[in-house]
Scaffold this motif. Structure first.
Motif, PDB file in Angstrom:
ATOM      1  N   UNK A   1       0.929  -1.128  -0.117  1.00  0.00           N
ATOM      2  CA  UNK A   1      -0.068   0.121   0.079  1.00  0.00           C
ATOM      3  C   UNK A   1       1.099   1.283   0.041  1.00  0.00           C
ATOM      4  N   UNK A   2       1.968   1.321   0.695  1.00  0.00           N
ATOM      5  CA  UNK A   2       2.937   2.448   0.741  1.00  0.00           C
ATOM      6  C   UNK A   2       3.540   2.934  -0.353  1.00  0.00           C
ATOM      7  N   UNK A   3       3.756   1.628  -1.254  1.00  0.00           N
ATOM      8  CA  UNK A   3       4.458   1.916  -2.450  1.00  0.00           C
ATOM      9  C   UNK A   3       3.533   2.510  -3.464  1.00  0.00           C
ATOM     10  N   UNK A   4       2.221   1.980  -3.472  1.00  0.00           N
ATOM     11  CA  UNK A   4       1.400   2.861  -4.556  1.00  0.00           C
ATOM     12  C   UNK A   4       0.925   3.855  -4.040  1.00  0.00           C
ATOM     13  N   UNK A   5       0.823   4.349  -2.727  1.00  0.00           N
ATOM     14  CA  UNK A   5       0.722   5.805  -2.513  1.00  0.00           C
ATOM     15  C   UNK A   5       1.713   6.660  -3.042  1.00  0.00           C
ATOM     16  N   UNK A   6       2.894   6.075  -2.719  1.00  0.00           N
ATOM     17  CA  UNK A   6       4.182   6.879  -2.991  1.00  0.00           C
ATOM     18  C   UNK A   6       3.875   7.441  -4.349  1.00  0.00           C
ATOM     19  N   UNK A   7       3.914   6.192  -5.249  1.00  0.00           N
ATOM     20  CA  UNK A   7       3.832   6.475  -6.645  1.00  0.00           C
ATOM     21  C   UNK A   7       2.627   7.415  -7.002  1.00  0.00           C
ATOM     22  N   UNK A   8       1.490   7.170  -6.365  1.00  0.00           N
ATOM     23  CA  UNK A   8       0.581   8.255  -6.704  1.00  0.00           C
ATOM     24  C   UNK A   8       0.746   9.476  -6.542  1.00  0.00           C
ATOM     25  N   UNK A   9       1.458   9.851  -5.491  1.00  0.00           N
ATOM     26  CA  UNK A   9       2.015  11.439  -5.029  1.00  0.00           C
ATOM     27  C   UNK A   9       2.856  11.942  -6.027  1.00  0.00           C
ATOM     28  N   UNK A  10       4.057  10.957  -6.511  1.00  0.00           N
ATOM     29  CA  UNK A  10       5.071  11.305  -7.358  1.00  0.00           C
ATOM     30  C   UNK A  10       4.395  11.618  -8.718  1.00  0.00           C
TER      31      UNK A  10
ATOM     32  N   UNK B   1      12.664  16.776  -8.678  1.00  0.00           N
ATOM     33  CA  UNK B   1      12.674  16.090  -7.346  1.00  0.00           C
ATOM     34  C   UNK B   1      11.739  14.873  -7.541  1.00  0.00           C
ATOM     35  N   UNK B   2      10.590  15.091  -8.147  1.00  0.00           N
ATOM     36  CA  UNK B   2       9.555  14.010  -8.042  1.00  0.00           C
ATOM     37  C   UNK B   2      10.090  12.738  -8.741  1.00  0.00           C
ATOM     38  N   UNK B   3      10.841  13.029  -9.718  1.00  0.00           N
ATOM     39  CA  UNK B   3      11.573  11.864 -10.582  1.00  0.00           C
ATOM     40  C   UNK B   3      12.635  11.197  -9.735  1.00  0.00           C
TER      41      UNK B   3
END
Length: 117
Positions: free
Chosen positions: A1-10, A104-106
């Motif tokens: 879940x954490x990986x998906x959330x971080x990807x979403x914000x990126x 920064x996001x990349x």
């Protein structure tokens, strides 16, 4: 879940920064044409709110370099937008801030990808 959330914000941050940068680069050219368009800094403000939301979520879980790049970039964007809103003076800091946000996001996306593999 954490990986998906971080990807979403990126992805949200990269998309918002890229659209904002395109808006900032293309829109001044469109105002030259007799289409009746004028610049509205409140559009920049909307992009800044999306960017600030994404950055606030990302800097809590990223390393110090990524947090610094995103925070400095967001600060440049806010300074530019607020100077235009209140002082009616356009600063070109928004371009550097937009490029910094994308970088920064990349960086954060690649950092999380490397950590999870």
């Amino acid at each position: 879940m954490k990986k998906t959330t971080t990807n979403f914000y990126d992805i949200l941050g990269i998309s918002s920064a890229a659209i904002c940068l395109v808006h900032c680069l293309i829109f001044p050219m469109l105002t030259i044409l007799p289409l009746g368009l004028s610049h509205n800094p409140f559009i920049d403000l909307v992009f800044a709110f999306f960017g600030t939301f994404a950055v606030s979520k990302i800097i809590q879980k990223s390393n110090i370099l990524i947090s610094a790049v995103l925070t400095v970039s967001m600060t440049l964007i806010w300074i530019s937008i607020l100077s235009e809103l209140f002082l009616d003076f356009h600063l070109h800091l928004i371009y550097f801030g937009g490029i910094g946000m994308i970088i920064g996001h990349l960086m954060n996306y690649k950092w999380h990808k490397k950590q999870n593999h």
